[in-house]
Design an enzyme around this catalytic site. Structure first.
Site, PDB file in Angstrom:
ATOM      1  N   TYR A 256     -47.276  25.088  34.430  1.00 34.92           N
ATOM      2  CA  TYR A 256     -46.658  23.990  33.676  1.00 34.92           C
ATOM      3  C   TYR A 256     -47.522  22.735  33.759  1.00 34.92           C
ATOM      4  O   TYR A 256     -47.768  22.058  32.750  1.00 34.92           O
ATOM      5  CB  TYR A 256     -45.268  23.724  34.244  1.00 34.92           C
ATOM      6  CG  TYR A 256     -44.520  22.590  33.602  1.00 34.92           C
ATOM      7  CD1 TYR A 256     -43.913  22.744  32.359  1.00 34.92           C
ATOM      8  CD2 TYR A 256     -44.393  21.368  34.249  1.00 34.92           C
ATOM      9  CE1 TYR A 256     -43.201  21.705  31.777  1.00 34.92           C
ATOM     10  CE2 TYR A 256     -43.680  20.322  33.683  1.00 34.92           C
ATOM     11  CZ  TYR A 256     -43.085  20.496  32.438  1.00 34.92           C
ATOM     12  OH  TYR A 256     -42.394  19.461  31.864  1.00 34.92           O
TER      13      TYR A 256
ATOM     14  N   LYS B  50     -49.452  20.540  30.718  1.00 28.78           N
ATOM     15  CA  LYS B  50     -49.198  19.112  30.497  1.00 28.78           C
ATOM     16  C   LYS B  50     -50.474  18.284  30.638  1.00 28.78           C
ATOM     17  O   LYS B  50     -50.673  17.290  29.917  1.00 28.78           O
ATOM     18  CB  LYS B  50     -48.124  18.620  31.475  1.00 28.78           C
ATOM     19  CG  LYS B  50     -46.737  19.144  31.178  1.00 28.78           C
ATOM     20  CD  LYS B  50     -46.242  18.629  29.839  1.00 28.78           C
ATOM     21  CE  LYS B  50     -44.812  18.999  29.560  1.00 28.78           C
ATOM     22  NZ  LYS B  50     -44.335  18.475  28.265  1.00 28.78           N
TER      23      LYS B  50
ATOM     24  N   HIS C 220     -33.184  21.922  37.188  1.00 28.74           N
ATOM     25  CA  HIS C 220     -33.775  21.068  38.206  1.00 28.74           C
ATOM     26  C   HIS C 220     -32.751  20.769  39.291  1.00 28.74           C
ATOM     27  O   HIS C 220     -31.579  21.144  39.190  1.00 28.74           O
ATOM     28  CB  HIS C 220     -34.311  19.787  37.572  1.00 28.74           C
ATOM     29  CG  HIS C 220     -35.498  20.021  36.698  1.00 28.74           C
ATOM     30  ND1 HIS C 220     -35.437  19.951  35.328  1.00 28.74           N
ATOM     31  CD2 HIS C 220     -36.773  20.333  37.009  1.00 28.74           C
ATOM     32  CE1 HIS C 220     -36.640  20.216  34.818  1.00 28.74           C
ATOM     33  NE2 HIS C 220     -37.463  20.453  35.823  1.00 28.74           N
TER      34      HIS C 220
ATOM     35  N   SER D 142     -45.362  14.888  32.634  1.00 34.39           N
ATOM     36  CA  SER D 142     -44.588  15.226  33.829  1.00 34.39           C
ATOM     37  C   SER D 142     -45.334  14.805  35.087  1.00 34.39           C
ATOM     38  O   SER D 142     -46.567  14.856  35.143  1.00 34.39           O
ATOM     39  CB  SER D 142     -44.347  16.737  33.872  1.00 34.39           C
ATOM     40  OG  SER D 142     -43.884  17.145  35.136  1.00 34.39           O
ATOM     41  N   SER D 143     -44.585  14.430  36.114  1.00 36.65           N
ATOM     42  CA  SER D 143     -45.206  14.083  37.397  1.00 36.65           C
ATOM     43  C   SER D 143     -45.780  15.316  38.091  1.00 36.65           C
ATOM     44  O   SER D 143     -46.505  15.190  39.081  1.00 36.65           O
ATOM     45  CB  SER D 143     -44.190  13.397  38.311  1.00 36.65           C
ATOM     46  OG  SER D 143     -43.066  14.218  38.535  1.00 36.65           O
ATOM     47  N   CYS D 144     -45.499  16.518  37.566  1.00 40.74           N
ATOM     48  CA  CYS D 144     -46.118  17.738  38.098  1.00 40.74           C
ATOM     49  C   CYS D 144     -47.632  17.733  37.888  1.00 40.74           C
ATOM     50  O   CYS D 144     -48.348  18.523  38.517  1.00 40.74           O
ATOM     51  CB  CYS D 144     -45.541  18.975  37.410  1.00 40.74           C
ATOM     52  SG  CYS D 144     -43.803  19.279  37.779  1.00 40.74           S
TER      53      CYS D 144
END
Length: 309
Positions: free
Chosen positions: A132, A136, A176, A103-105
């Site tokens: 989160y 990841k 989202h 994820s880009s998080c």
């Protein structure tokens, strides 16, 4: 090849299963009722019995800002356990190919944009989804360690930008942004509401890619896995403001009302745009425009609404 796809009932998993270049392979897609990824021994037994050649990991507990902030503990523990269990079991069973969908998080908050793969762990994370993101990151680093320390093992990670599309969750509290806005504006049209609230001032920017495009990227990776970088962003290479997403959805749904802004509410990072130099060098780019993607997602949503009636 025999390919095990975790999370096959989620949005990403279902989009993978709609891609003919992926489903031409022998696909293993156990539901959570058959395989509990939180249980390491269950995974070991399953892999020993099925002997997949490759694993694509897209299972996860996902949600928007509200859901992440409300339940940081579960977003961290469940995502970390699922990923670590699966990577560890795959390594122990000698499975040489593993594609981890991250994820880009995982990128630092308010960092230099566009975000390059080498920026991982260079600064603090966005607090609203820190749990989160940490989960990841743990899986991403495990894959890097295995690939580096065990010859012949190719454990690689895609970092997609934000996704939306068919099989998305349309829940204003837990989904989202794009599916939440589709539902919000749809309800406003049906109820003839004159105004819709936007969190923040609408200037924050986001990069959203239609989920079937990610599936096509995964399909290419399956056929060319040795050439896939160890960690690679997957995205558009450009972004839109929150206002532009709202305006596009408003146009497609033919909403006639106006927007008001609630600047007291959290909006997350001001911008999160991925650098796609590695992706471009690898030779892939998305095909679905924002208007096409939202129209297709809206049509899917209408079917979802009718099914609920």
């Amino acid at each position: 090849m025999k390919i095990f796809i975790s999370g096959s009932n989620g949005m990403v998993g279902r989009n993978l299963l709609e891609n003919e270049d992926i489903t031409k392979h022998d696909i293993l897609k156990p539901p959570s009722s058959e395989l509990n990824l939180l249980n390491f021994n269950d995974i070991k037994i399953y892999l020993k019995k099925t002997k997949p050649d490759m694993i694509i990991h897209c299972a996860g507990k996902v949600g928007g800002i509200q859901a992440n902030m409300k339940d940081m503990y579960k977003f961290f523990t469940e995502n970390a356990l699922m990923g670590i269990n699966l990577v560890k079991a795959a390594k122990e069973h000698g499975i040489k190919k593993f594609l981890n969908l991250s994820s880009s998080c995982t990128y630092p908050r308010n960092y230099k944009n566009p975000l390059k793969e080498e920026y991982i762990l260079q600064a603090e994370l966005e607090p609203t989804n820190e749990g989160y993101a940490l989960a990841k990151l743990s899986i991403l680093k495990m894959c890097e360690y295995i690939s580096r320390e065990y010859p012949g093992y190719q454990y690689k990670t895609f970092i997609p930008c934000n996704l939306y599309g068919r099989w998305d969750k349309f829940d204003e509290a837990n989904s989202h942004m794009i599916p939440a806005v589709i539902k919000k504006i749809y309800n406003a049209v049906v109820s003839k509401l004159p105004e819709i609230e936007i969190w923040g001032d609408g200037t924050a920017r986001r990069e959203f890619m239609y989920a079937s495009d990610l599936a096509s990227c995964v399909a290419k990776a399956i056929e060319n896995f040795e050439d896939v970088p160890s960690v690679m962003n997957v995205g558009l290479g450009f972004d839109y403001s929150i206002n532009e997403y709202y305006e596009t959805i408003k146009k497609i749904l033919e909403y006639k009302g106006s927007f008001i802004y609630n600047t007291s509410m959290p909006v997350g990072m001001k911008q999160k745009l991925l650098n796609i130099d590695l992706q471009s060098k690898w030779g892939w780019k998305p095909q679905v425009s924002l208007e096409q993607g939202i129209e297709r997602t809206y049509q899917f949503f209408l079917g979802y609404v009718n099914d609920k009636v």
